[in-house]
Scaffold this motif. Sequence first.
Motif, short mmCIF file in Angstrom:
data_model
loop_
_atom_site.label_atom_id
_atom_site.label_comp_id
_atom_site.label_asym_id
_atom_site.label_seq_id
_atom_site.Cartn_x
_atom_site.Cartn_y
_atom_site.Cartn_z
N ARG A 25 -57.41 30.06 -6.84
CA ARG A 25 -56.37 30.66 -6.01
C ARG A 25 -56.64 32.14 -5.81
O ARG A 25 -57.33 32.77 -6.58
CB ARG A 25 -55.01 30.50 -6.64
CG ARG A 25 -54.91 31.08 -8.03
CD ARG A 25 -54.57 32.53 -7.95
NE ARG A 25 -54.67 33.26 -9.16
CZ ARG A 25 -54.02 33.05 -10.26
NH1 ARG A 25 -53.29 32.00 -10.39
NH2 ARG A 25 -54.13 33.86 -11.28
N LEU B 263 -48.71 32.24 -10.58
CA LEU B 263 -48.40 30.82 -10.59
C LEU B 263 -49.04 30.07 -11.74
O LEU B 263 -48.56 29.03 -12.14
CB LEU B 263 -48.85 30.18 -9.27
CG LEU B 263 -48.14 30.69 -8.03
CD1 LEU B 263 -48.63 29.92 -6.82
CD2 LEU B 263 -46.64 30.57 -8.16
N ALA C 115 -55.05 22.79 0.70
CA ALA C 115 -53.92 23.44 0.04
C ALA C 115 -54.12 23.37 -1.46
O ALA C 115 -54.20 22.29 -2.03
CB ALA C 115 -52.61 22.76 0.43
N GLY D 4 -52.05 24.82 -3.83
CA GLY D 4 -50.79 24.67 -4.54
C GLY D 4 -50.06 23.40 -4.15
O GLY D 4 -50.55 22.29 -4.36
N GLU D 5 -48.89 23.55 -3.54
CA GLU D 5 -48.12 22.41 -3.09
C GLU D 5 -48.86 21.67 -1.99
O GLU D 5 -49.53 22.29 -1.15
CB GLU D 5 -46.75 22.86 -2.57
CG GLU D 5 -45.84 23.44 -3.63
CD GLU D 5 -45.47 22.41 -4.69
OE1 GLU D 5 -45.27 21.24 -4.34
OE2 GLU D 5 -45.43 22.78 -5.88
N PRO D 6 -48.79 20.33 -1.98
CA PRO D 6 -49.51 19.57 -0.95
C PRO D 6 -49.05 19.96 0.46
O PRO D 6 -47.86 20.06 0.74
CB PRO D 6 -49.13 18.12 -1.27
CG PRO D 6 -48.73 18.12 -2.71
CD PRO D 6 -48.09 19.46 -2.94
N ILE D 7 -50.02 20.20 1.32
CA ILE D 7 -49.77 20.52 2.72
C ILE D 7 -50.70 19.66 3.56
O ILE D 7 -51.90 19.62 3.31
CB ILE D 7 -50.02 22.01 3.03
CG1 ILE D 7 -49.14 22.92 2.16
CG2 ILE D 7 -49.77 22.30 4.51
CD1 ILE D 7 -49.43 24.40 2.34
N GLU D 8 -50.14 18.97 4.53
CA GLU D 8 -50.97 18.15 5.40
C GLU D 8 -51.77 19.04 6.35
O GLU D 8 -51.28 20.05 6.83
CB GLU D 8 -50.09 17.18 6.20
CG GLU D 8 -49.36 16.15 5.34
CD GLU D 8 -50.32 15.20 4.64
OE1 GLU D 8 -51.39 14.93 5.22
OE2 GLU D 8 -50.00 14.75 3.53
#
Length: 364
Positions: free
Chosen positions: A6, A13, A265, A267-271
């Motif tokens: 990251r 985080l 992505a 961190g959080e899943p992003i399409e």
Amino acid sequence: MTTVPRPLALLALAPLLAPLGACAPGGAEGASDTADDGPAELVVEPRTSGTSQLLQAVSPAGDGVVWVSGHGGTWGRSTDGGLSWTTGVVPGADSLQFRDVAGFDARRAVLLAAGTGPMSRLMRTDDGGATWTETFVMDHPDGFLDCMAFVDDRRGWAYGDAVDGGLYLLETRDGGAGWSRVPASALPEALESEGGFAASGDCVAPDGEGGVAVATGNGSRPRLLRGSGEAEWTALDLPLTAGPAAGATAVGFGADGFAWAVGGAIGEPIEGPRVALSSDGGASWAAASDPAIEGPLYGGAHISGVDPESLVVVGPGGIAWSPDGGGAWTAVHDSSHWAVAFGDDGRGWAVGPRGRITALRRVR
């Protein structure tokens, strides 16, 4: 605890977050077979590294020499094409995470440590790892180095997250013995929170024209920065997943205008797209078909000497490859890998957690 890559803006985080890496083949197993007499396959073979540390980068140096680097101040080297390995810890550096390595030959290599402020450093050896000389310590309290690349054994660049609103890029003209910052005024304007991912060491790569390309993330859109000490630096958007903790993690340039960039992505899943391809040397880009493994892609590599270029990608979901330059994909390994690289003979290695080294060989 498995580390996640990251940019600097996301340091709060998780205790360990940022990627790096690259490698070279050779050895007694023979060259890869690229004859046109059947479908190509990618053979994976485990190797013993001699360390349990997370390995995050691999670099080929020719003549069967391969360098790797990782956490706990760890470096490693093979001189027989990856069949056997010598690993060690740089004295006094066991708290550093060497997320990138650039090997020139069996004796000379440069290590990049990623971390906030003085945890980001550069070191060089001229005696095969017996001794290391520190050549740079981050000169900004919020600085964070991500990756580096050399176009030859003298000229190279190291990229870091933007600081004070400006892009951060170092240059060396003596093989990493000394470094100087490229003035922010000579670079494109930084996007808000723009940085890099110290995941595989491949967020900087030679562009085939004497300069380098830098893949960025964490901004409003992923970008490709491109230039050299002699040419003006430019910025071009990449068609990859965008947003905080998302963007491009690695980039590479092959033959006949073939170029690739990967990401996703963190961190959080992003399409969104995780692979972008270019057929004109990086002048324009288009999203490619989705690889056959889940999660972000930390690194990638093309297999030299194959037409069309074969492309291999790695990440927490394993290893996938495309024999037709990003058209169709096959998953070939389901264990986490952080970096991958191939030598000129078509053989490669992928590295990852717990000292993992996986040899790769394209056959028919």
